[in-house]
Design a protein around this motif. Structure first.
Motif, PDB file in Angstrom:
ATOM      1  N   UNK A 143       0.858  -1.184   0.000  1.00 50.36           N
ATOM      2  CA  UNK A 143       0.000   0.000   0.000  1.00 50.36           C
ATOM      3  C   UNK A 143       0.890   1.228   0.000  1.00 50.36           C
ATOM      4  N   UNK A 144       0.734   2.062  -1.019  1.00 49.08           N
ATOM      5  CA  UNK A 144       1.558   3.264  -1.175  1.00 49.08           C
ATOM      6  C   UNK A 144       0.650   4.446  -1.497  1.00 49.08           C
ATOM      7  N   UNK A 145       1.165   5.632  -1.201  1.00 50.78           N
ATOM      8  CA  UNK A 145       0.434   6.848  -1.551  1.00 50.78           C
ATOM      9  C   UNK A 145       0.496   7.041  -3.071  1.00 50.78           C
ATOM     10  N   UNK A 146      -0.658   7.324  -3.670  1.00 48.98           N
ATOM     11  CA  UNK A 146      -0.687   7.559  -5.105  1.00 48.98           C
ATOM     12  C   UNK A 146      -0.333   9.021  -5.373  1.00 48.98           C
ATOM     13  N   UNK A 147       0.675   9.270  -6.204  1.00 47.86           N
ATOM     14  CA  UNK A 147       1.133  10.650  -6.387  1.00 47.86           C
ATOM     15  C   UNK A 147       0.164  11.514  -7.185  1.00 47.86           C
ATOM     16  N   UNK A 148      -0.734  10.894  -7.935  1.00 47.15           N
ATOM     17  CA  UNK A 148      -1.660  11.661  -8.757  1.00 47.15           C
ATOM     18  C   UNK A 148      -2.946  11.946  -7.985  1.00 47.15           C
ATOM     19  N   UNK A 149      -3.791  12.793  -8.548  1.00 45.78           N
ATOM     20  CA  UNK A 149      -5.070  13.108  -7.921  1.00 45.78           C
ATOM     21  C   UNK A 149      -6.004  11.906  -8.023  1.00 45.78           C
ATOM     22  N   UNK A 150      -6.996  11.762  -7.119  1.00 46.68           N
ATOM     23  CA  UNK A 150      -7.320  12.689  -6.039  1.00 46.68           C
ATOM     24  C   UNK A 150      -6.292  12.652  -4.916  1.00 46.68           C
ATOM     25  N   UNK A 151      -6.131  13.779  -4.273  1.00 45.70           N
ATOM     26  CA  UNK A 151      -5.112  13.950  -3.251  1.00 45.70           C
ATOM     27  C   UNK A 151      -5.350  13.017  -2.069  1.00 45.70           C
ATOM     28  N   UNK A 152      -4.259  12.590  -1.453  1.00 45.30           N
ATOM     29  CA  UNK A 152      -4.293  11.777  -0.240  1.00 45.30           C
ATOM     30  C   UNK A 152      -5.014  10.446  -0.456  1.00 45.30           C
TER      31      UNK A 152
END
Length: 482
Positions: A143-152
Motif C-alpha cells: 500500500x503506497x500513496x498515489x502521487x496523482x489526484x485525487x489527493x491523499x
C-alpha cells in the motif's frame, strides 16, 4: 405485510416457459415486456398516461439494440436497461447469464523491489497505512500513496498472490482517510467484483467491513498495550449482540433471511437478562437486504409502546402467478401459509386477473417493557425490503428514533416469482404483491427518511447516537405516522 416472509418460497418456482438453445434477444425483450404486463403488481402504478410515451420510446430504442445484440452479455445489458424504467429493485434478472464476469482490475507500475526501496527510503515520512500487508496469506499487497489526484489517496498493489486469476501489479484496493480513524475503501474481490466499503486502521491491522482484517508485515507499528483490546466496529456475523457498558445494548442485524430467525430468537432468549437491564438500545440494520418479517418478530415486544398497525397487501392473480402459487402447494408449507395459497389459487381460477386482498392487521402487546427506554435504529441506503418494514413497524413506538439516512426504498412491491426468458438459464423475478399503503404514500426509490439524519462526514454512527443521547437526554422527535 404479514406474509412478506413468504416471498423466499415464491422464488423457488419458475413459471413454465419455452427455452431456446441460445440467447434470442428480441424475443426475450418482447417476452419480458409481456410478462410484466401480465404479472407485475406495480405495472398499472408505473405505466401511466404520464409515463406511457417515455416507455414506448425506450422500448423502441431497446428493440433496435436487441436486434443488434450478439451474445448473452449484450442481451442482458439491454434487458437490464428495460427493467431500470420500472425503478424497482425487487424486479431483477437472475441466472448465470445475469451476472457476466467483471473485467480484471487496473495494473499499477510497482513491483516488490521498488516498493521495498520506497518504504526504506521514506520510513520517517510514511503514512501509517503504507507498507506491506497480507490478506489471509493469499495476497501480499504493497500500500503506497498515489502521487496523482485525487489527493491523499492510497493504492494497494498485489506483490504476491495464490489466486491464478490475479497477477502482481494488479490493484486490489484504493483507500482514502475519512476522519475519526476511518477510511473509505474500494475493494476488488477474487472474482474481480468490487465493493465500496469502510476500514479502520488499528496499529498493524486494517479492519475492512465485509472483507476481514489485513495484517501489516512491514514496517510494523509497536503493538498496543496488552491491556488494550481491539474491538472491531463492524459486525463479524449476520446476527451479533454487544453490550459495551451497563446501560447500552447494540444489536447488529445484517440479514433478516428466514434462516436467521432461530438464531435471532435464541440470542434474545440467551441475552434476556442483559437486554432487560439496559435502558438504551441501538439496533443496527445498515446493509440489511431483508428476508422475512418473522425473523425480527421477537424484537417487537421490547419496542412497542402501543399497537403496531400494518396496512396489508394485494396479490395479483394472473394465470401465470396462479400457476406459481399452485406449484407452491406441493411444498411442505406451514398450515397458515398453505391456507393462504389455497385461497389465492381458488380465487384466481374462479376470477382470473383479479387481486387477492390480504387485510392489514394490528399487533397488540400485553405490557410495555420498562427496558429499553429509548431505542435508536440505524439504517442506510443499503437497508432494504423487510428491514424497511421493521422501520415502518418500529417507528410507531414512542421509544424508537430512526437515525442515519434514507433507506434503500425497495419495499412497496414484493414476493417475486420467477419466469424464464428466451435465453437459456436467464429468468426474471417479478413482484406480485402491492402494499396497500401505496394509496397514500410511496417509499420505492426515495426510501424511508430518518428522524435524525447523521451527517455524511460521520463514520462512527453508533458513537453519534451515544453522543446524541448524552447531549440531549430523553430527546426524541415525534415519530411520523404511517
Amino acid at each position: 405485510m404479514k406474509h412478506a416472509c413468504w416471498f423466499l418460497l415464491c422464488l423457488l418456482l419458475a413459471a413454465p416457459a419455452v427455452r431456446g438453445q441460445s440467447c434470442a434477444c428480441p424475443q426475450s425483450l418482447t417476452r419480458l415486456s409481456e410478462l410484466l404486463k401480465r404479472n407485475y403488481a406495480g405495472y398499472a402504478d408505473k405505466l401511466t398516461p404520464r409515463t406511457a410515451a417515455a416507455h414506448q420510446q425506450l422500448f423502441e430504442q431497446l428493440q433496435a439494440q436487441a436486434a443488434r445484440a450478439t451474445g448473452e452479455a449484450a442481451c442482458v445489458a439491454v434487458l437490464k436497461k428495460y427493467l431500470r424504467f420500472w425503478a424497482d429493485d425487487h424486479l431483477y434478472l437472475t441466472g448465470a447469464a445475469a451476472a457476466p464476469g467483471a473485467a480484471p482490475p487496473a495494473v499499477y507500475p510497482l513491483d516488490k523491489p521498488r516498493a521495498q526501496a520506497y518504504f526504506e527510503a521514506n520510513q520517517t515520512r510514511l503514512h501509517p497505512v503504507e507498507g506491506f500487508w497480507t490478506i489471509d496469506d493469499a495476497y501480499q499487497l504493497a500500500i503506497v500513496r498515489r502521487p496523482t489526484k485525487p489527493r491523499n489517496t492510497f493504492v494497494g498493489v498485489v506483490m504476491e498472490v495464490k489466486n491464478p486469476a490475479w497477477k502482481p501489479g494488479m490493484v486490489k484496493l484504493t483507500l482514502r482517510p475519512a476522519g475519526g480513524g476511518y477510511y473509505d475503501l474500494r475493494y476488488t474481490a477474487g472474482d474481480f467484483s468490487t465493493d465500496s466499503t469502510q476500514a479502520v486502521l488499528q496499529a498493524n491491522v486494517l479492519d475492512v467491513f465485509r472483507v476481514g482484517q489485513l495484517q501489516k508485515t512491514y514496517p510494523t507499528a509497536p503493538p498496543p498495550s496488552a491491556a488494550v483490546r481491539y474491538v472491531s466496529p463492524f459486525p463479524q456475523s449476520a446476527v451479533e449482540f454487544r453490550f459495551p457498558d451497563d446501560s447500552t445494548a447494540v444489536l447488529m442485524l445484517q440479514s433478516f433471511d428466514v434462516a436467521n430467525k432461530t438464531l435471532v430468537d435464541s440470542m434474545l432468549t440467551h441475552h434476556q437478562a442483559a437486554l432487560r437491564a439496559r435502558p438504551n438500545w441501538i439496533i443496527d440494520v445498515r446493509h440489511n437486504a431483508g428476508g422475512g418479517t418473522s425473523t425480527y418478530a421477537g424484537l417487537l415486544p421490547y419496542l412497542a409502546t402501543g399497537p403496531i398497525v400494518r396496512s396489508g397487501s394485494r396479490y395479483r392473480l394472473s394465470p401465470d402467478n396462479v400457476r406459481n402459487y399452485e406449484g407452491l402447494l406441493a411444498l411442505p408449507l406451514p398450515p397458515p401459509v398453505k391456507a393462504f395459497f389455497d385461497r389465492m389459487v381458488a380465487q384466481g381460477k374462479a376470477q382470473p386477473d383479479t387481486w387477492a386482498e390480504e387485510s392489514g392487521d394490528t399487533l397488540r402487546f400485553a405490557t410495555v417493557q420498562p427496558n429499553p427506554r429509548r431505542v435508536a435504529i440505524l439504517a442506510n441506503r443499503q437497508t432494504f425490503s423487510s428491514a424497511e418494514i421493521l422501520l415502518l413497524d418500529a417507528r410507531q413506538s414512542r421509544k424508537v428514533t430512526l437515525f442515519g439516512e434514507n433507506s434503500g426504498g425497495v419495499v412497496d412491491y414484493g414476493d417475486g416469482t420467477r419466469h424464464a426468458l428466451s435465453c437459456d438459464g436467464l429468468e426474471v423475478s417479478i413482484p406480485v404483491r402491492r402494499s396497500n399503503y401505496l394509496d397514500s404514500v410511496r417509499y420505492d426509490g426515495a426510501g424511508i427518511a430518518p428522524d435524525v439524519r447523521i451527517p455524511a462526514t460521520e463514520r462512527d454512527w453508533q458513537g453519534f447516537v451515544r453522543r446524541y443521547w448524552h447531549n440531549m437526554p430523553g430527546a426524541r422527535p415525534r415519530a411520523p405516522k404511517r
